[in-house]
Motif scaffolding. Structure first.
Motif, short mmCIF file in Angstrom:
data_model
loop_
_atom_site.label_atom_id
_atom_site.label_comp_id
_atom_site.label_asym_id
_atom_site.label_seq_id
_atom_site.Cartn_x
_atom_site.Cartn_y
_atom_site.Cartn_z
N TYR A 7 0.83 -1.21 0.00
CA TYR A 7 0.00 0.00 0.00
C TYR A 7 0.87 1.26 0.00
CZ TYR A 7 -3.38 3.49 1.57
OH TYR A 7 -4.17 4.61 1.68
N LEU A 8 2.00 1.20 0.70
CA LEU A 8 2.90 2.34 0.78
C LEU A 8 3.89 2.39 -0.38
CD1 LEU A 8 3.62 2.18 4.62
CD2 LEU A 8 2.16 3.83 3.43
N ASP A 50 6.21 0.20 -0.93
CA ASP A 50 7.53 -0.28 -0.50
C ASP A 50 7.71 -1.75 -0.79
OD1 ASP A 50 8.14 2.27 0.45
OD2 ASP A 50 7.25 1.87 2.41
#
Length: 208
Positions: free
Chosen positions: A165-166, A168
Motif C-alpha cells: 500500500y505504501l 515499499d
C-alpha cells in the motif's frame, strides 16, 4: 456379488461433511491467491497483490468456519482433518511465501528462508496430526497447540499488504537488502524465519 460392494460414482465426494466444503473453500482461496501473486509478478499491477492478500483473509475465514461448522454439526473425521492440514499448507504456508517472493524477497538467502518457513509449516501440521489425540488427554478436544498455528502467517501477509500500500515493495522493500558472499538477503524476509521457528517450537498456545 461385486455389484453390492461396488463404489458409487463420486463416492468420496458423497462422504464429505458440510465442514469439508468450507475446508475446500480455504484451499481454493489459497490457490487463487497464488495465481494473483504470479499475475502481479508478470504485470507489476499492485492490485493483484491486494487481491492475493484479500484471498488469504478469505481462506482464514473459511478455515475458522470449517471448525465451527464441524462442532455445530458434531461431525469430524480423519478425512476432514487431513483436508484441513493440506488446505492450510497451501493457504498459510506456500501462499504467504510466494507473496513474499513476489513482493521482492527474491535473493538466494530470501528463498532459503521462505523455503524454511514452508517446511516448518508442514512439520507443524504433521506434528499436530500425530499428537492431537495425546494433546486432547482422551477427551477428543485439544486444549492447546504446540507452536504457533500456521494460520498465524496472516500477520506476515498483513505486513506485506501494508508495504504494498505504501509502495515499499520490490527495490523499495523495507530495510533494503544486504549483499552476503555475492548473494542478496532482504532483512524483512527474516520475519518468515521467525514465524517458521515459532511454529515448530514447544510454546503452548491455548486453543480457543
Amino acid at each position: 456379488m461385486n455389484s453390492g460392494t461396488q463404489k458409487k460414482p463420486f463416492s468420496m465426494i458423497r462422504e464429505f461433511h458440510l465442514a469439508d466444503w468450507f475446508t475446500l473453500g480455504n484451499a481454493i482461496c489459497g490457490t487463487a491467491a497464488l495465481f494473483s501473486t504470479i499475475t502481479y509478478v508478470q504485470t507489476e499491477s499492485i492490485r493483484h497483490i491486494y487481491f492475493a492478500g484479500a484471498l488469504v483473509l478469505a481462506a482464514l475465514i473459511f478455515d475458522v468456519a470449517d471448525g465451527r461448522v464441524a462442532r455445530w454439526r458434531q461431525t469430524s473425521s480423519a478425512l476432514g482433518r487431513e483436508l484441513d492440514s493440506l488446505a492450510d499448507v497451501i493457504s498459510f504456508g506456500v501462499t504467504p511465501a510466494i507473496i513474499g517472493y513476489g513482493c521482492g524477497m527474491q535473493g538466494l538467502y530470501d528463498r532459503i528462508i521462505l523455503g524454511y518457513f514452508v517446511a516448518c509449516g508442514v512439520s507443524r501440521l504433521a506434528r499436530y496430526n500425530v499428537t492431537a489425540e495425546q494433546l486432547s488427554g482422551g477427551t477428543g478436544k485439544v486444549k492447546y497447540f504446540e507452536g504457533t498455528p500456521i494460520p498465524s502467517s496472516i500477520v506476515l501477509v498483513g505486513i506485506l499488504m501494508a508495504a504494498a500500500y505504501l509502495g515499499d515493495v520490490g527495490e523499495y522493500l523495507w530495510f533494503g537488502k544486504i549483499p552476503v558472499f555475492g548473494h542478496v538477503l532482504h532483512p524483512l524476509s527474516l520475519m518468515f524465519g521467525l514465524s517458521g521457528s515459532l511454529m515448530v517450537s514447544r510454546i503452548r498456545i491455548p486453543k480457543i
